[in-house]
Enzyme design. Structure first.
Site, short mmCIF file in Angstrom:
data_model
loop_
_atom_site.label_atom_id
_atom_site.label_comp_id
_atom_site.label_asym_id
_atom_site.label_seq_id
_atom_site.Cartn_x
_atom_site.Cartn_y
_atom_site.Cartn_z
N CYS A 2 54.50 49.65 36.02
CA CYS A 2 55.70 49.25 35.30
C CYS A 2 56.77 50.30 35.57
CB CYS A 2 55.42 49.17 33.81
SG CYS A 2 54.02 48.11 33.45
N TRP A 74 55.00 44.91 34.57
CA TRP A 74 54.13 44.16 35.47
C TRP A 74 52.85 43.98 34.67
CZ3 TRP A 74 49.34 44.79 37.89
CH2 TRP A 74 49.10 43.98 39.00
N ASN A 100 53.55 53.15 31.02
CA ASN A 100 53.14 52.69 32.35
C ASN A 100 51.71 53.18 32.55
OD1 ASN A 100 52.95 51.94 35.03
ND2 ASN A 100 54.03 53.75 35.77
N GLU A 479 49.54 44.61 60.33
CA GLU A 479 50.71 44.90 59.52
C GLU A 479 51.64 43.67 59.48
OE1 GLU A 479 51.54 46.71 57.33
OE2 GLU A 479 53.71 46.71 57.24
#
Ligand code: M6R
Length: 604
Positions: A2, A74, A100, A479
């Site tokens: 977060c 989040w 967080n 990637e």
């Protein structure tokens, strides 16, 4: 994962907090909230949704006051909802907390608090923290002591900010395994989970370490260890420029960061590598003669940077290199000892799995070296040695410029090791010259992107895509595939081209899209034969190459500048980044903030 911001000073807190949250949305964006202390009252406005919703909330205008904390979430515990949004208050409404991290023992703490008469409004782990502070405050009547006792009870990871009418003129912060920085102003101070959130106001920072607590007033900042003994800290000067964390003329951060690559690669090379001189790294005095194995450990894109550079270390330094995902490495008892060099790569320097893997390697007696972008981040403080990429703030969740800088820096490191070990050669000198030519070659690719855009338009509705290549072309394919997945939500996989016939070719049928990367002169014919095989079975193909290739029925051929295969990922990744970007744009997706993802993964 977060984002946290805090402000104490003479300005109105809300605009500073909103600005900070907007720049932190890459850390989480399913809910946002603010609490301001005004006239001894804690006023909270919060809701699910993005920071924009919060900014437009009419209730925000009631939040006047110069002390505030804010959060963008989040979700880990509990769905995105108003109740689960931060800040959370204790039952008495006297302590507001943003957090967080993850509190692993929150169920036990919650039942202990419930037994003591506390009630809970949310499903979050965080809500135990303000109540625990309140619980201890009842007996201690001292907020700092109460916070310190509360955090001692917490298991897991946390970066917290606490405000309370009992504190009046301070914010208290504490951290363990989650980042937190304090930005120093003139008669005002800032708090953030990441530097860019407050870079507009200051370049001077304190970095809070694990188990430390700080009391922040507008004109004074004090630090304490977990037993509340005062401690001293150094101020760190962060050279990043505030505009480097703004979008400027670009539509999205991701595109901006893709286009910044020539410049940041130049900065990453810096004075470490010069023609006809030995490579140089400050304070890197590892005794390489005793190193018989290198482990490169990281997550996601950073791990792909390790895969792309394994070849250079093995080729020039003659040391075997193993590349591993931090999340696997940490749980598999790797065979490592004092003769192993473990290299940890991380843009943020805060990735939980990478930190755990680093701690494991240190405990096993290995030499540990970190390749990190964010100055002063957790990994840099744990590793024996740190070398920095100079990518500047990377805001888009999908990593682009950090990857190319990591690949460049690791290649320079390999050259440095080879020189220290006495493996100098003409080939090594030529390789150094090629590194110096990279920024100009990157610019050439970025100047002409039309074919990539056209091909993205042609295939953006597809459900599956495959990337193939060999050696470093395979590493870069992984990637490319990750980039596409994360921002376009299209399923894709990368295969070593030679593996196709061992299974995956069964998936190839009419209209399937295959991206082939073929930049290695010794392997180009083989990869092209693999592409012929998929074309014969109906695949629609894009080829990225710097070789003369046979006349095949590819829909799109992207020619990139020539370079040694060991450096080609730095060039061939550019079309792959742009391809993912344009596919996502064609699908009208938010490229900077892809669903379910956050920029730094500070929880396991
Ligand atoms: O901050 P780090 O480099 O340690 O992050 C590692 C991964 O989480 C990160 O590279 C992730 O895979 C990116 N979203 C990829 O674009």
């Amino acid at each position: 994962m977060c984002g946290i911001v805090g402000y104490i000073g003479t300005k109105k807190a809300v605009p500073v907090l909103i600005k900070g949250l907007l720049s932190l949305e890459y850390r989480g964006y399913d809910s946002a909230g603010i609490c301001v202390l005004n006239n001894n009252v804690l006023d909270v406005v919060k809701d699910k949704g993005r920071v924009k919703n919060l900014e437009e909330n009419p209730e925000l205008s009631n939040l006047i006051g110069n002390i505030g904390i804010a959060h963008t979430r989040w979700a880990t515990h509990g769905i995105p909802s108003k109740e689960n949004s931060h800040p959370h208050l204790d039952n008495s409404g006297k302590f507001a907390v943003v957090h967080n991290g993850i509190i692993e023992n929150y169920t036990e703490l919650r039942s202990m608090l419930e037994k003591n008469g506390y009630t809970f409004l949310s499903q979050t782990d965080t809500e135990v923290i303000p109540n625990l502070i309140s619980y201890y405050y009842e007996s201690k009547k001292d907020v700092l002591k109460a916070v310190s006792l509360a955090v001692t009870d917490l298991k897991g990871s946390y970066a917290i900010e606490v405000i309370s009418p009992y504190l009046k003129d301070s914010i208290i912060v504490a951290r363990k395994d989650s980042p937190l920085v304090i930005g120093i102003g003139e008669n005002e101070n800032y708090i953030a989970s990441d530097i860019p959130a407050v870079l507009n106001y200051t370049n001077k920072f304190y970095f809070l370490e694990d188990n430390e607590i700080s009391v922040i007033k507008k004109g004074k900042i004090s630090f304490f260890d977990s037993s509340l003994n005062p401690i001293a800290k150094d101020i760190k000067d962060i050279k990043w420029d505030a505009t480097s964390s703004e979008k400027g003329i670009f539509e999205d951060y991701m595109l901006k960061e893709i286009y910044e690559q020539p410049q940041v690669i130049m900065e990453t090379i810096g004075s470490r590598l010069k023609p006809n001189e030995k490579c140089y790294f400050d304070d890197l005095d590892i005794d390489l003669k005793n190193i018989n194995k290198i482990y490169v450990v990281a997550c996601g894109t950073a791990m792909h940077a390790g895969l792309a550079t394994k070849y250079t270390f093995e080729h020039f330094c003659k040391i075997p290199v193993e590349v591993d995902m931090a999340s696997e490495f940490r749980y598999r008892n790797p065979l490592i000892d004092k003769n192993t060099l473990c290299i940890f790569i991380s843009q943020s320097g805060e990735t939980a799995d990478t930190i755990a893997a680093l701690k494991l390697a240190k405990n096993a007696g290995c030499k540990t070296l970190a390749v990190v972008n964010v100055i002063g981040s957790s990994i840099t403080r744990i590793a024996d040695y740190t070398i920095y990429t100079h990518a500047g703030p990377e805001i888009a969740v999908a990593s682009t410029k950090a990857y190319t800088c990591q690949v460049v820096l690791l290649n320079i490191l390999a050259v440095y090791f080879a020189e220290v070990l006495g493996y100098e050669s003409k080939e090594l000198e030529d390789f150094k010259m090629e590194i110096l030519e990279l920024p100009a070659k990157l610019k050439l690719i970025l100047d002409d992107t039309k074919n990539i855009q056209d091909f993205a338009k042609e295939v953006y509705t597809k459900q599956d895509l495959y990337f193939i290549g060999r050696n470093t072309d395979y590493a870069v394919s992984m990637e490319g595939s990750l980039k596409l997945k994360e921002i376009s939500y299209i399923h894709s996989e990368a295969y070593a081209a030679g593996e196709l016939k061992h299974g995956p070719i069964a998936l190839i049928e009419n209209g399937v899209t295959v991206i082939g990367v073929a930049t290695n002169p010794n392997l180009v014919e083989k990869t092209m034969s693999n592409l012929e095989e998929v074309i014969t079975r109906g695949a629609n193909v894009m080829v990225i190459t710097n070789q003369v290739i046979p006349d095949i029925k590819a829909s799109c051929i992207i020619q990139i500048p020539k370079c040694t295969p060991m450096l080609s990922p730095i060039l061939s990744v550019i079309p792959l980044q742009l391809f993912a970007y344009y596919i996502a744009k064609n699908k009208n997706l938010d490229v900077d903030k892809p669903r379910n993802l956050a920029k730094s993964v500070t929880v396991e």
